[in-house]
Design a protein around this motif. Structure first.
Motif, PDB file in Angstrom:
ATOM      1  N   PRO A 180       0.864  -1.287   0.188  1.00  0.00           N
ATOM      2  CA  PRO A 180       0.166  -0.052   0.105  1.00  0.00           C
ATOM      3  C   PRO A 180       0.877   1.224   0.010  1.00  0.00           C
ATOM      4  CG  PRO A 180       0.119  -1.040   2.424  1.00  0.00           C
ATOM      5  CD  PRO A 180       0.829  -1.951   1.452  1.00  0.00           C
ATOM      6  N   HIS A 181       0.255   2.390   0.166  1.00  0.00           N
ATOM      7  CA  HIS A 181       0.536   3.729  -0.075  1.00  0.00           C
ATOM      8  C   HIS A 181       1.192   4.414  -1.386  1.00  0.00           C
ATOM      9  CE1 HIS A 181       1.639   2.836   4.420  1.00  0.00           C
ATOM     10  NE2 HIS A 181       0.047   2.451   4.147  1.00  0.00           N
ATOM     11  N   SER A 182       0.548   5.526  -1.758  1.00  0.00           N
ATOM     12  CA  SER A 182       1.180   6.345  -2.958  1.00  0.00           C
ATOM     13  C   SER A 182       2.221   7.172  -2.742  1.00  0.00           C
ATOM     14  CB  SER A 182      -0.069   6.952  -3.672  1.00  0.00           C
ATOM     15  OG  SER A 182      -0.754   5.987  -4.368  1.00  0.00           O
ATOM     16  N   ASP A 183       2.361   7.719  -1.630  1.00  0.00           N
ATOM     17  CA  ASP A 183       3.190   8.813  -1.145  1.00  0.00           C
ATOM     18  C   ASP A 183       4.388   8.299  -0.676  1.00  0.00           C
ATOM     19  OD1 ASP A 183       1.284  10.626  -2.328  1.00  0.00           O
ATOM     20  OD2 ASP A 183       0.942  11.462  -0.315  1.00  0.00           O
ATOM     21  N   TRP A 235      10.691  12.872  -4.125  1.00  0.00           N
ATOM     22  CA  TRP A 235       9.526  12.543  -3.470  1.00  0.00           C
ATOM     23  C   TRP A 235       8.659  11.896  -4.531  1.00  0.00           C
ATOM     24  CZ3 TRP A 235       4.910  14.926  -4.956  1.00  0.00           C
ATOM     25  CH2 TRP A 235       5.128  16.206  -5.776  1.00  0.00           C
ATOM     26  N   ILE A 236       7.758  11.106  -4.071  1.00  0.00           N
ATOM     27  CA  ILE A 236       6.875  10.082  -5.119  1.00  0.00           C
ATOM     28  C   ILE A 236       5.579  10.817  -5.057  1.00  0.00           C
ATOM     29  CG2 ILE A 236       6.170   7.828  -5.512  1.00  0.00           C
ATOM     30  CD1 ILE A 236       9.420   8.131  -5.663  1.00  0.00           C
ATOM     31  N   TRP A 237       5.038  10.520  -6.226  1.00  0.00           N
ATOM     32  CA  TRP A 237       3.486  10.723  -6.467  1.00  0.00           C
ATOM     33  C   TRP A 237       2.825   9.475  -7.282  1.00  0.00           C
ATOM     34  CZ3 TRP A 237       1.673  10.841 -11.493  1.00  0.00           C
ATOM     35  CH2 TRP A 237       2.617  11.218 -12.628  1.00  0.00           C
ATOM     36  N   ASN A 238       1.575   9.129  -6.788  1.00  0.00           N
ATOM     37  CA  ASN A 238       0.796   7.825  -7.567  1.00  0.00           C
ATOM     38  C   ASN A 238       1.716   6.776  -7.419  1.00  0.00           C
ATOM     39  OD1 ASN A 238      -1.143   9.880  -8.118  1.00  0.00           O
ATOM     40  ND2 ASN A 238      -1.095   9.204 -10.252  1.00  0.00           N
ATOM     41  N   MET A 273       7.608   9.877 -11.889  1.00  0.00           N
ATOM     42  CA  MET A 273       7.044   9.938 -10.620  1.00  0.00           C
ATOM     43  C   MET A 273       8.025  10.118  -9.471  1.00  0.00           C
ATOM     44  SD  MET A 273       4.393   7.048 -12.095  1.00  0.00           S
ATOM     45  CE  MET A 273       3.418   6.782 -10.508  1.00  0.00           C
ATOM     46  N   ALA A 274       9.082  10.219  -9.769  1.00  0.00           N
ATOM     47  CA  ALA A 274      10.038  10.623  -8.746  1.00  0.00           C
ATOM     48  C   ALA A 274      10.710  11.971  -8.776  1.00  0.00           C
ATOM     49  CB  ALA A 274      11.414   9.435  -8.699  1.00  0.00           C
ATOM     50  N   VAL A 275      10.089  12.829  -8.161  1.00  0.00           N
ATOM     51  CA  VAL A 275      10.179  14.310  -8.216  1.00  0.00           C
ATOM     52  C   VAL A 275      11.512  14.726  -7.472  1.00  0.00           C
ATOM     53  CG1 VAL A 275       9.274  16.468  -8.224  1.00  0.00           C
ATOM     54  CG2 VAL A 275       8.043  14.590  -8.973  1.00  0.00           C
TER      55      VAL A 275
END
Length: 329
Positions: free
Chosen positions: A64-67, A89-92, A112-114
């Motif tokens: 689980p977890h998107s962030d 930092w990660i999104w989605n 998706m890795a900012v």
């Protein structure tokens, strides 16, 4: 790698399990991130508990977890190798994917890795995905707010408190509602006026706080409960940015007043934000952080092995900050 997984819907204690898995090597266009922290959001616990109409999770096994936030430790073909060692930092992370951030590593598309701005902590990075982007889109999705008034419902929540700070940074006058116990905290975040959401005359108080003028932008966490209030206080051609309605998922709308104010109801699901808008919100979040105009409070950090406790903390509500998982503890 160590990870928390589930394969069935249910309570956190019944379905979340500790597991050793192999960390995936990044494929073309991907990066692998050694995670420092994972953010736990209400959407994560609702997905684990199960949603109406679904009898099993979308994948046989889910992390689980998107962030989250961490450091890139490997890259696939087509990704600049200079990104190895980059703080991100990660999104989605777990949106329509089986493996999220409740693990020591995550492998995902490189965009998706900012990159995390210098001086911004991993803890803050783990809050930017869902709460940060939701707050930024709610506040700025309708355009420039400088010189306007923004009403923020639920100003003490994780998203709401970020929205208060972002709206103030964006040059708006900020009116927020919350419970009495949280009023001082919301004032400290920058709200010009903070009102008790449960007051019988809250509509009159909102307009009085804005010198009698109607409100052009409203950020709403409980659409079904507050839609009548919003219809009363919103300005003609106003924008109602909605990111939640947990207390009433089948609201009845006061169509006539909404119609005759030509209100735009902007329902936000941050997972689906198009790339141009996402890039703009990321830039605004980074700018606010660089200006020291945005802080992301943390309620508690749990070890990875205590992820079930973290889920229960999110479900309990009443928090004054985000819930995080230490992915290396």
């Amino acid at each position: 790698m160590r990870a928390i997984t589930y394969s069935d819907f249910g309570t956190a204690r019944n379905v979340l399990h500790w597991k050793d898995l192999e960390a995936s090597a990044p494929q073309a266009g991907e990066v692998r991130v050694k995670l420092r922290f994972s953010g736990v959001n209400p959407s994560d616990v609702k997905s684990r508990a199960g949603r109406p109409g679904l009898d099993k999770p979308a994948f046989a096994e889910i992390i689980p977890h998107s962030d989250g936030a961490g450091v890139i430790d490997a890259v696939g073909d087509g990704v600049n190798p200079d990104r190895i060692g980059q703080r991100v930092w990660i999104w989605n992370g777990q949106w329509q994917r089986p493996h999220g951030t409740a693990a020591e590593f995550i492998t995902l598309p490189a965009d998706m890795a900012v990159p995390l701005p210098d001086g911004v902590s991993f803890e803050t990075g783990a809050i930017l995905g869902i709460p940060g982007l939701t707050a930024a889109e709610a506040v700025f999705g309708g355009g420039d707010i400088a010189g306007q008034t923004v009403l923020i419902s639920g100003g003490a929540g994780t998203v709401g408190l970020l929205a208060v700070q972002l709206a103030k940074w964006g040059g708006a006058k900020v009116i927020a509602t919350c419970s009495p116990r949280d009023m001082e905290r919301v004032k400290e975040a920058g709200a010009d006026a903070v009102l008790d959401y449960s007051a019988h005359d809250v509509a009159a108080q909102i307009l009085n706080a804005n010198d009698g003028a109607l409100i052009p932008t409203i950020v709403e966490v409980e659409f079904g409960v507050n839609v009548d209030l919003n219809a009363e206080v919103i300005a003609p051609n106003g924008r109602l940015a909605v990111y939640g309605s947990a207390k009433n998922m089948q609201p009845v709308l006061p169509f006539f007043p909404l119609l005759f104010k030509a209100v735009t109801i902007d329902i936000l699901l941050i997972y689906l934000l198009p790339k141009p808008e996402r890039d703009a919100r990321i830039a605004q979040l980074h700018a606010a952080l660089t200006d020291n105009a945005l802080t992301c409070p943390v309620e508690r950090i749990y070890p990875l092995a205590e992820t079930a406790d973290a889920h229960e903390a999110v479900e309990a509500g009443g928090r004054t900050g985000a819930i995080l998982i230490d992915c290396q503890d």
